[in-house]
Design an enzyme around this catalytic site. Structure first.
Site, PDB file in Angstrom:
ATOM      1  N   GLU A 176       0.844  -1.199   0.000  1.00  0.00           N
ATOM      2  CA  GLU A 176       0.000   0.000   0.000  1.00  0.00           C
ATOM      3  C   GLU A 176       0.882   1.253   0.000  1.00  0.00           C
ATOM      4  O   GLU A 176       0.520   2.273  -0.575  1.00  0.00           O
ATOM      5  CB  GLU A 176      -0.928   0.031   1.225  1.00  0.00           C
ATOM      6  CG  GLU A 176      -1.901  -1.135   1.344  1.00  0.00           C
ATOM      7  CD  GLU A 176      -3.081  -1.080   0.362  1.00  0.00           C
ATOM      8  OE1 GLU A 176      -3.218  -0.084  -0.367  1.00  0.00           O
ATOM      9  OE2 GLU A 176      -3.847  -2.059   0.329  1.00  0.00           O
ATOM     10  N   GLU A 220     -17.062   7.379  -1.663  1.00  0.00           N
ATOM     11  CA  GLU A 220     -16.570   6.589  -2.781  1.00  0.00           C
ATOM     12  C   GLU A 220     -17.162   6.934  -4.129  1.00  0.00           C
ATOM     13  O   GLU A 220     -17.547   6.053  -4.860  1.00  0.00           O
ATOM     14  CB  GLU A 220     -16.867   5.109  -2.500  1.00  0.00           C
ATOM     15  CG  GLU A 220     -16.156   4.128  -3.379  1.00  0.00           C
ATOM     16  CD  GLU A 220     -15.285   3.209  -2.525  1.00  0.00           C
ATOM     17  OE1 GLU A 220     -14.568   2.458  -3.128  1.00  0.00           O
ATOM     18  OE2 GLU A 220     -15.324   3.319  -1.280  1.00  0.00           O
ATOM     19  N   HIS A 235      -7.387  -7.827  -6.354  1.00  0.00           N
ATOM     20  CA  HIS A 235      -8.498  -8.658  -5.870  1.00  0.00           C
ATOM     21  C   HIS A 235      -8.584  -9.950  -6.674  1.00  0.00           C
ATOM     22  O   HIS A 235      -8.848 -11.025  -6.111  1.00  0.00           O
ATOM     23  CB  HIS A 235      -9.818  -7.881  -5.949  1.00  0.00           C
ATOM     24  CG  HIS A 235      -9.878  -6.746  -4.968  1.00  0.00           C
ATOM     25  ND1 HIS A 235     -10.539  -5.565  -5.219  1.00  0.00           N
ATOM     26  CD2 HIS A 235      -9.326  -6.616  -3.738  1.00  0.00           C
ATOM     27  CE1 HIS A 235     -10.392  -4.757  -4.172  1.00  0.00           C
ATOM     28  NE2 HIS A 235      -9.665  -5.374  -3.264  1.00  0.00           N
TER      29      HIS A 235
END
Ligand SMILES: NC(=O)c1ccc[n+]([C@@H]2O[C@H](COP(=O)([O-])OP(=O)(O)OC[C@H]3O[C@@H](n4cnc5c(N)ncnc54)[C@H](O)[C@@H]3O)[C@@H](O)[C@H]2O)c1
Ligand SMILES: [Zn+2]
Length: 343
Positions: A176, A220, A235
Site C-alpha cells: 500500500e 466513494e 483482488h
C-alpha cells in the site's frame, strides 16, 4: 505531530498518546479491543496509561481476518452489555486493520453508536485502514459485506510499534505504501527509493494524502477511487491464489501490471516504469510475480459482477504522481492490461 481532519485529529508520534487519557475523561468506561498478538506487547502499557482516566476493560480476539466476523462481533457486543456499557462510554481499537474494522463496526452499531478511538499498530492500519472511517465485518460470502462509515474521535499512530510487526506484515503494508508513493510522487516516492530509516515522515504523508482524498469524497464516488490503484487486479490475484498472497503484496503486483499496461499504451514513460518496477522489487513485492498469468485473472473479474457492475473504474498510472480514473468495459480493461504483457 497533529494532522487535523474535518471530524477528528490524527496524532503521529510516540509522545502523542499521552493526550488520550484527557480525551477519555468524559467517558466512564472504555473497552479496549485488541488481538492475541498485540495484547502481550501493548495492552498492559495502554491500560496503565488510561487507568486514571476511566474504568478500563479489554476484549482480546484471535488474530487474523477470520475474527472479522458476525460471531466475534456479537461476542464483543455481549461483553460490553455484560459490563453495562452505555452510549456515554467508549471503545479503543488497539491493533491492525482487523481490530480497527471490527471494533469500529461494534462502535458504529452498539446502542446506535458509541465513540471510539483508533490506535493502529500495523503499517497497513497506520497508512490505510485507520483513516477514512470505513468499518465493517466479513460474511462467509465475502469480505466487508456488512459495514458502516463511522469516524473515530481520534487516531494515535506510534510507528515505534512497527518494530514488533513481523517482516511479512511490513512488506504487505509497503504494498500500500508503494501505491501511495505512485499516487503522490515527488518526495514520497523518493523516500521509498532511498529506503525508510524512520517511518514517521512517510506515514504522515500517506495519512495526509488519504485524508485529503476521503474528505473530498467520503462515500466513494470519484476521487476516492484513486486509492484503488492496483486493486482491481489485486483482488483477482487474491481470489486466484485463494488468499494465500497477502493483500498488500497483491496490490504491489497489481501496480506492476498496471504500470506495464500504461507504458505499453504510451502513458507511462520507460524510465518511470523502470523506477516503479525497481521500487516494487526493492520491497520484495514481485517475488512471486512469475506465478501470475494475467490472462487467467479476467475470469475472476467477470465473476465478481457484484462489485463491478457493467464495468471497471481503472486507475491508470500515467506518471509517477499522476493517476487518473477511467471507466472501462471488461473488454477494454482486458485489452489494456494484456497490452502491457504482450498477450
Ligand atoms: N477500513 C478500511 O478502510 C480498510 C482499508 C484497508 C484494509 N482494511 C482491512 O484491514 C484488514 C487488514 O489489516 P492488517 O493488515 O493490519 O491485518 P491484521 O489486523 O490481521 O494485522 C496483521 C497481523 O499483524 C499483527 N500485528 C499488528 N500489529 C502488530 C505489532 N505492532 N506487532 C506485532 N504484531 C502485530 C496482528 O496480530 C496480525 O497477526 C483487512 O481486514 C482489510 O479488509 C480496511
Ligand atoms: Zn488495499
Amino acid at each position: 505531530m497533529t494532522i487535523e481532519g474535518r471530524d477528528y485529529n490524527i496524532y503521529v508520534g510516540k509522545e502523542e498518546l499521552s493526550l488520550l487519557p484527557a480525551l477519555l475523561l468524559p467517558y466512564k468506561k472504555v473497552m479496549i479491543v485488541t488481538d492475541e498478538n498485540v495484547a502481550p506487547l501493548y495492552l498492559e502499557g495502554l491500560k496503565r496509561e488510561l487507568n486514571d482516566a476511566c474504568e478500563v476493560h479489554s476484549h482480546v480476539i484471535c488474530a487474523g481476518e477470520r475474527s472479522k466476523c458476525v460471531k466475534v462481533y456479537l461476542e464483543i457486543v455481549n461483553d460490553m452489555l455484560d459490563s453495562n456499557f452505555t452510549r456515554s462510554d467508549a471503545v479503543v481499537a488497539l491493533g491492525g486493520g482487523v481490530v480497527g474494522d471490527l471494533a469500529g463496526f461494534v462502535s458504529a452499531t452498539y446502542m446506535r453508536g458509541i465513540d471510539y478511538f483508533q490506535i493502529p499498530t500495523s503499517l497497513l492500519a497506520m497508512i490505510d485502514s485507520s483513516i477514512g472511517s470505513k468499518t465493517g465485518i466479513d460474511l462467509e460470502r465475502g469480505k466487508n459485506l456488512i459495514g458502516s462509515f463511522y469516524s473515530p474521535k481520534a487516531v494515535f499512530i506510534d510507528t515505534n510499534r512497527l518494530m514488533t510487526l513481523p517482516r511479512e506484515q511490513i512488506r504487505a503494508g509497503l504494498g500500500e505504501g508503494v501505491k501511495y508513493a505512485c499516487l503522490m510522487g515527488g518526495e514520497a516516492f523518493d523516500m521509498l527509493e532511498r529506503g525508510l530509516s524512520d517511518y514517521d515522515d512517510f506515514v504522515r504523508r500517506c495519512v495526509e494524502y488519504k485524508l485529503g482524498v476521503v474528505e473530498g469524497d467520503m462515500r466513494e464516488a470519484g476521487l476516492r477511487r484513486l486509492l484503488n490503484l492496483g486493486h482491481t487486479l489485486a483482488h483477482a490475484i487474491e481470489a486466484k491464489k485463494k488468499f494465500e498472497i497477502e493483500h498488500g503484496v497483491a496490490v504491489g503486483m497489481g501496480i506492476y501490471f498496471m504500470a506495464k499496461a500504461a507504458n505499453a499504451n504510451g502513458e507511462l514513460c520507460q524510465s518511470e516504469l523502470e523506477r516503479v518496477v525497481k521500487l516494487l522489487e526493492k520491497y520484495e513485492l514481485l517475488e512471486r510475480i512469475s506465478e501470475i498469468d494475467v490472462s487467467e485473472l479476467f475470469s475472476f473479474l467477470r465473476a465478481d459482477k457484484k462489485s463491478y457492475g457493467d464495468g471497471i473504474y481503472a486507475v491508470k498510472l500515467e506518471k509517477i504522481g499522476q493517476c487518473r480514473v477511467e471507466k472501462m468495459s471488461f473488454e477494454q480493461f482486458e485489452d489494456y492490461v494484456r497490452g502491457g504483457c504482450g498477450r
